[in-house]
Write a protein that holds these residues in place. Sequence first.
Motif, PDB file in Angstrom:
ATOM      1  N   MET A  40       0.827  -1.206   0.000  1.00 39.38           N
ATOM      2  CA  MET A  40       0.000   0.000   0.000  1.00 39.38           C
ATOM      3  C   MET A  40       0.864   1.260   0.000  1.00 39.38           C
ATOM      4  O   MET A  40       0.515   2.259  -0.657  1.00 39.38           O
ATOM      5  N   ASN A  96       2.207   1.600  -3.765  1.00 41.71           N
ATOM      6  CA  ASN A  96       1.229   1.695  -4.847  1.00 41.71           C
ATOM      7  C   ASN A  96       0.075   2.651  -4.592  1.00 41.71           C
ATOM      8  O   ASN A  96      -0.562   3.105  -5.545  1.00 41.71           O
ATOM      9  N   PHE A  97      -0.202   2.955  -3.322  1.00 38.65           N
ATOM     10  CA  PHE A  97      -1.289   3.881  -3.006  1.00 38.65           C
ATOM     11  C   PHE A  97      -0.774   5.167  -2.383  1.00 38.65           C
ATOM     12  O   PHE A  97      -0.895   6.243  -2.971  1.00 38.65           O
ATOM     13  N   THR A 124      -2.571   2.831 -13.327  1.00 35.49           N
ATOM     14  CA  THR A 124      -3.091   1.864 -12.362  1.00 35.49           C
ATOM     15  C   THR A 124      -2.960   0.475 -12.977  1.00 35.49           C
ATOM     16  O   THR A 124      -1.854   0.021 -13.248  1.00 35.49           O
ATOM     17  N   GLY A 176      -7.001  -2.827 -10.777  1.00 39.38           N
ATOM     18  CA  GLY A 176      -7.750  -1.837 -10.019  1.00 39.38           C
ATOM     19  C   GLY A 176      -9.232  -1.893 -10.310  1.00 39.38           C
ATOM     20  O   GLY A 176     -10.020  -1.131  -9.734  1.00 39.38           O
ATOM     21  N   ALA A 220      -4.516  -2.070  -3.332  1.00 42.29           N
ATOM     22  CA  ALA A 220      -3.866  -0.772  -3.529  1.00 42.29           C
ATOM     23  C   ALA A 220      -4.358  -0.100  -4.802  1.00 42.29           C
ATOM     24  O   ALA A 220      -4.627   1.110  -4.821  1.00 42.29           O
ATOM     25  N   LYS A 221      -4.491  -0.863  -5.868  1.00 42.85           N
ATOM     26  CA  LYS A 221      -4.936  -0.285  -7.136  1.00 42.85           C
ATOM     27  C   LYS A 221      -6.420   0.100  -7.089  1.00 42.85           C
ATOM     28  O   LYS A 221      -6.815   1.123  -7.669  1.00 42.85           O
ATOM     29  N   ALA A 251      -7.810   1.169  -4.433  1.00 45.54           N
ATOM     30  CA  ALA A 251      -7.777   2.401  -3.645  1.00 45.54           C
ATOM     31  C   ALA A 251      -7.386   3.591  -4.510  1.00 45.54           C
ATOM     32  O   ALA A 251      -7.987   4.672  -4.415  1.00 45.54           O
ATOM     33  N   VAL A 252      -6.378   3.420  -5.349  1.00 45.52           N
ATOM     34  CA  VAL A 252      -5.962   4.505  -6.251  1.00 45.52           C
ATOM     35  C   VAL A 252      -7.108   4.893  -7.174  1.00 45.52           C
ATOM     36  O   VAL A 252      -7.388   6.083  -7.386  1.00 45.52           O
TER      37      VAL A 252
END
Length: 273
Positions: free
Chosen positions: A104, A107-108, A133, A137, A150-151, A153-154
């Motif tokens: 995280m 990547n975030f 991304t 994601g 994480a993706k 979240a992005v």
Amino acid sequence: MTTKTVLITGTSSGIGLSTAVAAARSGWHVIATMRDTAKAGALLAAAEEAGVAVDVRALDVTDPASVEACLAGLDRLDALVNNAGAGHVGTLEQESVEDVRAVMEVNFFGVLHVTKAALPLLRASKGRVLTVTSVGGVIGQPFNEAYCAAKFAVEGFMESLAPVAATAGVHVSVVEPGAVASEFVSNVGLPDDALEQAGPYAPALSRYLERTRDAFAHAQTSQDVAAQLVDLLAAERPAFRVLTSDAARAFAGTKLKDLDGSAVQTLTDSWVA
């Protein structure tokens, strides 16, 4: 006309390297960042071969002080390409929460650190944020729990930020590749004896790895993704979501009907405009 400036993260290899060179060839002043500038050799060689120059600077997306130091010296910034990231293969029972936090962070939170620091400059230039991304994601994938989280979240963060940033003249887009032929896969941190360590998950992991090897045998090139990123840098009104290949569109299309993000953006624009 003033040459426009783009800052790109994660340019030591893969999509970041290709995008840095392609953007420089298109006339951009490229600030090519990476955590360890000692690894700039491949980028500099590619730039020299293309007959262009790039401005290599150190930037660790997980270190807010490093981000601030890199951005502090800029008088102008017209675009940001959030590309830095790291793959990760594993499943929850067999890894620590600290392992997940580390995924995280890169990547975030790394994307957040850089975007937050860049936004004042981008507001001044009416610029744009492009974030690489993944189809991960959009669709959660086996043994990619932390990476996909994480993706996801992005994607959610940028989809929420986009209409707010637009009121200040800043375009926000996410770029979703599928399989890309790059060093990304070799950086997922899977040990050589992963199957032996997988215990009850070994059969599933074996099938997953076989499927993944086949997918990457037919992968899109990083140069192709880079060409689409450079097109987005120049687009008058870039789409919010860009899927970079037919394979990515077909895969994500099993979940997304609003492929370019326009329906969601039209809806949420009305909440703030």
